[in-house]
Motif scaffolding. Structure first.
Motif, mmCIF file in Angstrom:
data_model
loop_
_atom_site.group_PDB
_atom_site.id
_atom_site.type_symbol
_atom_site.label_atom_id
_atom_site.label_comp_id
_atom_site.label_asym_id
_atom_site.label_seq_id
_atom_site.Cartn_x
_atom_site.Cartn_y
_atom_site.Cartn_z
ATOM 1 N N ALA A 2 0.809 -1.222 0.000
ATOM 2 C CA ALA A 2 0.000 0.000 0.000
ATOM 3 C C ALA A 2 0.839 1.266 0.000
ATOM 4 O O ALA A 2 0.301 2.368 0.173
ATOM 5 N N THR A 3 2.151 1.141 -0.217
ATOM 6 C CA THR A 3 3.009 2.325 -0.275
ATOM 7 C C THR A 3 2.442 3.367 -1.241
ATOM 8 O O THR A 3 2.047 3.043 -2.364
ATOM 9 N N THR A 4 2.406 4.607 -0.809
ATOM 10 C CA THR A 4 1.876 5.685 -1.634
ATOM 11 C C THR A 4 2.878 6.087 -2.709
ATOM 12 O O THR A 4 4.054 6.344 -2.414
ATOM 13 N N ILE A 5 2.412 6.136 -3.953
ATOM 14 C CA ILE A 5 3.229 6.600 -5.067
ATOM 15 C C ILE A 5 2.459 7.657 -5.839
ATOM 16 O O ILE A 5 1.274 7.890 -5.597
ATOM 17 N N ALA A 6 3.115 8.283 -6.794
ATOM 18 C CA ALA A 6 2.498 9.395 -7.524
ATOM 19 C C ALA A 6 1.562 8.933 -8.627
ATOM 20 O O ALA A 6 0.666 9.668 -9.036
ATOM 21 N N SER A 7 1.755 7.728 -9.136
ATOM 22 C CA SER A 7 1.068 7.290 -10.341
ATOM 23 C C SER A 7 -0.414 7.026 -10.123
ATOM 24 O O SER A 7 -0.834 6.596 -9.045
ATOM 25 N N ARG A 8 -1.166 7.229 -11.205
ATOM 26 C CA ARG A 8 -2.580 6.883 -11.242
ATOM 27 C C ARG A 8 -2.828 6.034 -12.484
ATOM 28 O O ARG A 8 -2.165 6.194 -13.509
ATOM 29 N N THR A 9 -3.775 5.134 -12.388
ATOM 30 C CA THR A 9 -4.154 4.317 -13.529
ATOM 31 C C THR A 9 -5.434 4.857 -14.150
ATOM 32 O O THR A 9 -6.204 5.571 -13.504
ATOM 33 N N GLY A 10 -5.655 4.534 -15.423
ATOM 34 C CA GLY A 10 -6.897 4.917 -16.083
ATOM 35 C C GLY A 10 -7.033 6.384 -16.375
ATOM 36 O O GLY A 10 -8.156 6.882 -16.545
ATOM 37 N N VAL A 11 -5.915 7.109 -16.438
ATOM 38 C CA VAL A 11 -5.975 8.539 -16.732
ATOM 39 C C VAL A 11 -5.426 8.796 -18.138
ATOM 40 O O VAL A 11 -4.615 8.033 -18.657
ATOM 41 N N ARG A 12 -5.884 9.877 -18.730
ATOM 42 C CA ARG A 12 -5.564 10.169 -20.126
ATOM 43 C C ARG A 12 -4.128 10.656 -20.278
ATOM 44 O O ARG A 12 -3.709 11.600 -19.605
ATOM 45 N N PRO A 13 -3.354 10.036 -21.180
ATOM 46 C CA PRO A 13 -2.014 10.558 -21.481
ATOM 47 C C PRO A 13 -2.104 11.909 -22.170
ATOM 48 O O PRO A 13 -3.015 12.146 -22.977
ATOM 49 N N LEU A 14 -1.190 12.790 -21.843
ATOM 50 C CA LEU A 14 -1.149 14.079 -22.515
ATOM 51 C C LEU A 14 -0.638 13.913 -23.937
ATOM 52 O O LEU A 14 0.190 13.040 -24.231
ATOM 53 N N GLY A 15 -1.121 14.762 -24.825
ATOM 54 C CA GLY A 15 -0.656 14.744 -26.201
ATOM 55 C C GLY A 15 0.730 15.347 -26.317
ATOM 56 O O GLY A 15 1.410 15.620 -25.331
ATOM 57 N N GLY A 16 1.148 15.562 -27.523
ATOM 58 C CA GLY A 16 2.488 16.081 -27.764
ATOM 59 C C GLY A 16 3.441 14.953 -28.088
ATOM 60 O O GLY A 16 3.043 13.820 -28.380
ATOM 61 N N ARG A 17 4.742 15.274 -28.034
ATOM 62 C CA ARG A 17 5.785 14.287 -28.321
ATOM 63 C C ARG A 17 6.727 14.235 -27.135
ATOM 64 O O ARG A 17 7.308 15.248 -26.732
#
Length: 470
Positions: free
Chosen positions: A153-168
Motif C-alpha cells: 500500500a506504499t503511496t506513489i504518484a502514479s494513477r491508472t486509467g488517466v488520459r495521457p497528454l498529447g504532444g511528443r
C-alpha cells in the motif's frame, strides 16, 4: 582466477543465497488483449521496489499507522501508469526454453490531472502486489514479521486509467537488477514522467525473485540459479539487450502495444538500468541504433573484450553512476586504487572507460551502496528491523548492501555491512534525490542538447557526488 572472475563469483553467490527482500508487480486485474499472442494490457496493477532490513525502531504492527510512501516526483506533470504484458513469440526464453520470452512492462507517462475534462476517472496506482511481497519476505524468514499488505500500500504518484497528454515525449527504458524487479526503479520512472518523459520499466521473465505475470502466474528467479560464471553473466546481458529492443519495437514500431505510443518521440530514446540492468543499458547502445544514451547505476559491465562496447560507442552518451566503494577512481593502469581490496574492486568500469568516447561521464557517490540508486533504501528507512536486529545491522538509512560484490544483481541483504566493510550513510530520500537529479540531467542533455551545469563541476547542493571523469 582473474579479478573479474572473483567479482562475478561474489555476485552470483549473493544471488544464489536469495538473501534479498523485494516486492513485485500485480497482474491480477481484469485484462484485455490488444494484440494476438503478444500483448495484454493490465490497467490497474502495481509498481514496486526492493526493501532491505530497515532501521526504524517501530514495531511491525505500527507501519499501517504511518503509511509508507515514495518521495513525490518533482516535475510539473501528473503521472499516469499502464501495464503491458509482452510476449516475443519469435524467441525462446533463455531460462525456460520451452516457453516464449515474456516481459511485464509498466509505462509511466505525463497525464492529465484528475480535474481536467476528459481526464478519466482513474485511481491511485498500487505500489506492489502483496503475494509477491509475501514471497520475498518468506525468502528472508520475515513473512509474518513485516506486513506485506502495508508494503503493497506504499503511496506513489502514479494513477491508472488517466488520459495521457498529447504532444511528443522522449522515452526512457529502465531495466532493474537481477533478482529485484522493475518496481525498484519506480521513484526514478515517476520522476521522468513528471518531467514530460514516457518511462517504461521492464521485468524480464525468470529474473526476479517473484513477479506475477498475467494469468496469476508467479515467475521466480530461475536465472539466479543458472548464472554460474562470467560467460553466463555476459549472456544474460545480451539477452536483456534483445528484451529492451523488443520493448522498443512494441512501443514505437508498426504494431504498437501501448495506447498512446503516438506520443513517443522516436528520435529521443535513452536506456537506464541498475546492476545487471545497467550493463544491459550500456550494451543496448551497441545493439540498437535507436537508443542515444545509456546510464549504468552501479552495475558491473559485460566483458569489454566482447563487441558490447565496440569502437567506443561514438555519438552515444554514457553515464556511469556508482557507489564510491564499488567503483572508485582507478589507480594507474586501471588497477584497484591504493587501499582498495582487489577482491572487491570492479575493474570493468575502468576497462570500459578507456574505450568510451565523449559524451561520457563517470560519477561516484560518497555514502552510497549498491542499492542506493533504487527505491530500496527509501522503503527501508520506513520499516521496522527484523526481531533481534542490532543497531549495526539495522543500518543508517540506506539498508545493508553488498558492495562491489553485488554489482551483477541480487537484492538487499540483512548483513550488517557489505563485504568491503563500508556501510552506506546516505538516507534513502537523499540517495533517490541524487539519482533523480543526475540521471535526469544527463539524459535530458543527451537527448535535447539542453545545458546541465550540474554535470560539469562539483555541486554545493550535492557534495556527496564526485566527478571521476568526463
Amino acid at each position: 582466477m582473474t579479478v573479474r572472475d572473483r567479482l562475478m563469483t561474489a555476485v552470483l553467490a549473493v544471488v544464489a543465497t536469495a538473501t534479498v527482500l523485494v516486492v513485485g508487480p500485480s497482474a491480477t486485474a481484469a485484462t484485455s488483449t490488444t494484440s494476438p499472442t503478444t500483448t495484454t494490457v493490465v490497467p490497474a496493477t502495481a509498481t514496486t521496489t526492493g526493501i532491505p532490513a530497515a532501521r526504524s525502531a517501530r514495531s511491525a504492527s505500527s507501519t499501517a499507522a504511518a503509511r509508507l510512501a515514495l518521495p513525490p516526483a518533482t516535475g510539473t506533470f501528473a503521472v499516469g501508469r499502464d501495464t503491458l504484458h509482452l510476449v516475443d513469440t519469435a524467441r525462446r526464453d533463455p531460462w525456460e526454453p520451452t516457453r516464449p520470452r515474456e516481459l511485464m512492462v509498466d509505462v509511466y507517462y505525463p497525464a492529465a490531472t484528475p480535474a481536467s475534462p476528459g481526464a478519466g476517472r482513474g485511481g491511485p496506482a498500487r505500489y506492489a502486489d502483496p503475494a509477491e511481497i509475501r514471497l520475498y519476505l518468506a525468502s528472508l524468514g520475515l513473512d509474518g514479521v513485516l506486513s506485506a499488505t502495508d508494503i503493497a500500500a506504499t503511496t506513489i504518484a502514479s494513477r491508472t486509467g488517466v488520459r495521457p497528454l498529447g504532444g511528443r515525449h522522449p522515452l526512457v527504458l529502465l531495466s532493474p537488477g537481477l533478482g529485484v524487479g522493475r518496481r525498484s526503479l519506480t521513484g526514478l520512472a515517476e520522476q521522468f514522467a513528471s518531467r514530460g518523459y514516457v518511462a517504461a520499466t521492464v521485468d524480464h521473465a525468470y529474473e526476479s525473485v517473484g513477479t506475477l505475470f498475467t494469468g496469476d502466474r508467479m515467475l521466480t528467479c530461475v536465472a539466479c540459479d543458472r548464472l554460474r560464471d562470467v560467460s553466463d553473466f555476459d549472456a544474460a546481458v545480451r539477452s536483456r539487450t534483445v528484451d529492451l529492443s523488443f520493448v522498443l519495437d512494441r512501443l514505437i514500431g508498426p504494431r504498437p502495444a501501448w495506447r498512446a505510443s503516438a506520443t513517443i518521440d522516436a528520435t529521443r530514446i535513452a536506456a537506464v538500468g541498475h546492476s545487471l540492468g545497467g550493463a544491459a543499458a550500456v550494451a543496448l547502445l551497441a545493439h540498437d541504433p535507436r537508443v542515444r544514451a545509456g546510464v549504468d547505476l552501479d552495475g558491473t559491465l559485460a566483458d569489454p573484450a566482447t563487441p558490447l562496447v565496440p569502437a567506443g560507442l561514438p555519438g552515444r552518451a554514457v553515464l556511469l553512476l556508482g557507489a564510491t566503494p564499488d567503483h572508485p577512481a582507478p589507480g594507474p593502469g586501471g588497477q584497484a586504487p591504493p587501499g582498495t581490496s582487489p577482491d572487491d574492486y570492479d575493474p570493468t568500469w575502468a576497462q570500459a572507460w578507456s574505450l568510451l568516447r565523449t559524451p561520457r561521464l563517470w560519477l561516484d557517490v560518497d555514502g552510497a551502496d549498491h542499492f542506493s540508486f533504487t527505491d530500496d533504501p527509501v522503503i527501508a528507512d520506513q520499516l521496522p528491523p527484523p526481531p533481534g536486529a542490532t543497531a549495526s545491522a539495522a543500518g543508517t538509512g540506506a539498508g545493508s548492501g553488498t558492495g562491489a560484490g553485488s554489482t551483477g544483481g541480487g537484492g538487499p541483504t540483512s548483513n550488517p555491512a557489505p563485504p568491503d566493510g563500508v556501510a552506506p550513510t546516505l538516507s534513502g530520500a537523499r540517495a533517490l534525490a541524487i539519482t533523480r537529479v543526475y540521471v535526469e540531467a544527463f539524459v535530458t542533455r543527451a537527448l535535447t542538447g539542453r545545458s546541465a551545469p550540474i554535470l560539469d563541476a562539483p555541486s554545493r547542493t550535492y557534495p556527496e557526488v564526485r566527478i571521476i571523469g568526463h
